[in-house]
Write a protein that holds these residues in place. Structure first.
Motif, PDB file in Angstrom:
ATOM      1  N   SER A  28     -25.234 106.364 -18.545  1.00 26.77           N
ATOM      2  CA  SER A  28     -25.935 106.714 -17.302  1.00 26.77           C
ATOM      3  C   SER A  28     -26.867 105.564 -16.924  1.00 26.77           C
ATOM      4  O   SER A  28     -27.572 105.042 -17.785  1.00 26.77           O
ATOM      5  CB  SER A  28     -26.742 107.989 -17.522  1.00 26.77           C
ATOM      6  OG  SER A  28     -27.760 108.067 -16.551  1.00 26.77           O
ATOM      7  N   PRO A  29     -26.915 105.221 -15.625  1.00 26.00           N
ATOM      8  CA  PRO A  29     -27.840 104.149 -15.212  1.00 26.00           C
ATOM      9  C   PRO A  29     -29.298 104.535 -15.454  1.00 26.00           C
ATOM     10  O   PRO A  29     -30.174 103.675 -15.495  1.00 26.00           O
ATOM     11  CB  PRO A  29     -27.576 103.985 -13.707  1.00 26.00           C
ATOM     12  CG  PRO A  29     -26.389 104.822 -13.388  1.00 26.00           C
ATOM     13  CD  PRO A  29     -26.140 105.752 -14.519  1.00 26.00           C
ATOM     14  N   ASP A  30     -29.555 105.843 -15.613  1.00 24.80           N
ATOM     15  CA  ASP A  30     -30.939 106.295 -15.820  1.00 24.80           C
ATOM     16  C   ASP A  30     -31.367 106.277 -17.279  1.00 24.80           C
ATOM     17  O   ASP A  30     -32.531 106.516 -17.587  1.00 24.80           O
ATOM     18  CB  ASP A  30     -31.102 107.727 -15.267  1.00 24.80           C
ATOM     19  CG  ASP A  30     -30.840 107.766 -13.773  1.00 24.80           C
ATOM     20  OD1 ASP A  30     -31.163 106.770 -13.096  1.00 24.80           O
ATOM     21  OD2 ASP A  30     -30.284 108.764 -13.302  1.00 24.80           O
ATOM     22  N   MET A  31     -30.425 105.985 -18.169  1.00 17.36           N
ATOM     23  CA  MET A  31     -30.797 105.889 -19.589  1.00 17.36           C
ATOM     24  C   MET A  31     -31.658 104.650 -19.819  1.00 17.36           C
ATOM     25  O   MET A  31     -31.476 103.639 -19.147  1.00 17.36           O
ATOM     26  CB  MET A  31     -29.544 105.668 -20.447  1.00 17.36           C
ATOM     27  CG  MET A  31     -28.804 106.896 -20.819  1.00 17.36           C
ATOM     28  SD  MET A  31     -27.385 106.325 -21.806  1.00 17.36           S
ATOM     29  CE  MET A  31     -26.624 107.883 -22.152  1.00 17.36           C
ATOM     30  N   SER A  32     -32.519 104.736 -20.819  1.00 17.42           N
ATOM     31  CA  SER A  32     -33.196 103.512 -21.237  1.00 17.42           C
ATOM     32  C   SER A  32     -32.234 102.746 -22.147  1.00 17.42           C
ATOM     33  O   SER A  32     -31.254 103.320 -22.645  1.00 17.42           O
ATOM     34  CB  SER A  32     -34.488 103.837 -21.988  1.00 17.42           C
ATOM     35  OG  SER A  32     -34.191 104.259 -23.300  1.00 17.42           O
ATOM     36  N   PHE A  33     -32.543 101.490 -22.394  1.00 16.37           N
ATOM     37  CA  PHE A  33     -31.681 100.666 -23.254  1.00 16.37           C
ATOM     38  C   PHE A  33     -31.592 101.282 -24.653  1.00 16.37           C
ATOM     39  O   PHE A  33     -30.531 101.307 -25.271  1.00 16.37           O
ATOM     40  CB  PHE A  33     -32.238  99.239 -23.330  1.00 16.37           C
ATOM     41  CG  PHE A  33     -31.234  98.240 -23.796  1.00 16.37           C
ATOM     42  CD1 PHE A  33     -30.364  97.637 -22.903  1.00 16.37           C
ATOM     43  CD2 PHE A  33     -31.136  97.910 -25.142  1.00 16.37           C
ATOM     44  CE1 PHE A  33     -29.420  96.713 -23.335  1.00 16.37           C
ATOM     45  CE2 PHE A  33     -30.199  96.983 -25.573  1.00 16.37           C
ATOM     46  CZ  PHE A  33     -29.342  96.392 -24.668  1.00 16.37           C
TER      47      PHE A  33
END
Ligand code: SF4
Ligand code: FES
Length: 258
Positions: A28-33
């Protein structure tokens, strides 16, 4: 998003390391690294493989644990951002990411992406304190501090000890970190009695720890997630020079004793 990860795997300090390729699916683009790495680690664990070791603690940009190189950049491509605060929207679908530990002689690799930053602790122990009897908390206004001094101390105190400055420096210098810690107390009245001794001791310890010398490349400032300025290094150098000269004067007066 689907990504290819080239991750540095190293079983221990004296083991040989190598890059190993992994696929990260449905990121997900909203995940943190770090959340992205957690998902990859869950898959590895389910397959019976050793998870990728990486340091983390607060996951909100204040503890300094989560240092790693991402595509050759300390803490990745976003300015003033720690790895834990970096979001996957900063990357593009299909991208290959190369993930490595800090590379510096003074930060030996412990395992995978974890390095030993004990050298920073020893620099702090050498002078990053004030020797005062603490007792009860005093009234907030008992010792007035001007706004510019309070702001300058606060700016330097923002250093979280992550080590990105060392990792980004071509010389592996710890000058930005040490200067931030010297300046933080050096801006406050409570830090004045030990100000020059502090600069001498912390710079000496920095040298003992095999960090390289500072040649003012400025890469440290660019990589710092807390935007510590290299002006702090000039300030540390001034205090160090003054302390060295005063020490010489002192030993001349005492015939070299003490
Ligand atoms: S000066 Fe910046 S980059 Fe260096 S340890 Fe402190 S916060 Fe990290
Ligand atoms: S985990 Fe604490 S600063 Fe990133």
């Amino acid at each position: 998003m689907n990504l290819t990860l080239r991750v540095w795997r190293q079983a221990g300090p004296s083991a040989a390391g190598a890059f190993v390729e992994y696929r990260a699916h449905d990121v997900s683009p909203d995940m943190s690294f770090l959340e992205m790495l957690d998902v990859v680690n869950e898959e590895l664990t389910a397959k019976g493989e050793a998870p990728i070791a990486f340091d983390h603690d607060c996951r909100e940009g204040i503890c300094g644990m989560c240092g790693m190189m991402i595509n050759g950049l300390a803490h990745g491509p976003v300015q003033a951002t720690t790895t834990c605060q970096l979001h996957m929207r900063s990357f593009t679908d299909g991208e290959t990411l190369t993930i490595e530990p800090w590379r510096a002689a003074a930060f030996p690799v412990l395992r995978d992406l974890c390095v030993d930053r004990g050298a920073f602790d020893r620099i702090i122990q050498s002078g990053g304190y004030v020797s005062v009897a603490t007792g009860n908390a005093v009234d907030g206004n008992a010792m007035p501090i001007s706004k510019p001094d309070a702001d300058a101390a606060m700016d330097a105190a923002a250093c979280i000890g992550c080590g990105a400055c060392v990792a980004a420096c071509p010389n592996g210098s710890a000058s930005l970190f040490t200067a931030a810690k010297v300046s933080h107390l050096g801006h406050l009245p409570q830090g004045q009695p030990e100000r020059y001794r502090r600069a001498l001791r912390m710079v000496a310890q920095m040298d003992l720890e095999h960090f390289g010398g500072c040649t003012l490349f400025g890469e440290c400032q660019a990589a710092c997630p807390k935007e510590i300025s290299i002006d702090e290094i000039a300030r540390m150098n001034r205090d160090f020079l003054y302390a060295s000269a005063s020490e010489l004067e002192e030993s001349a007066k005492t015939g070299g004793a003490g």
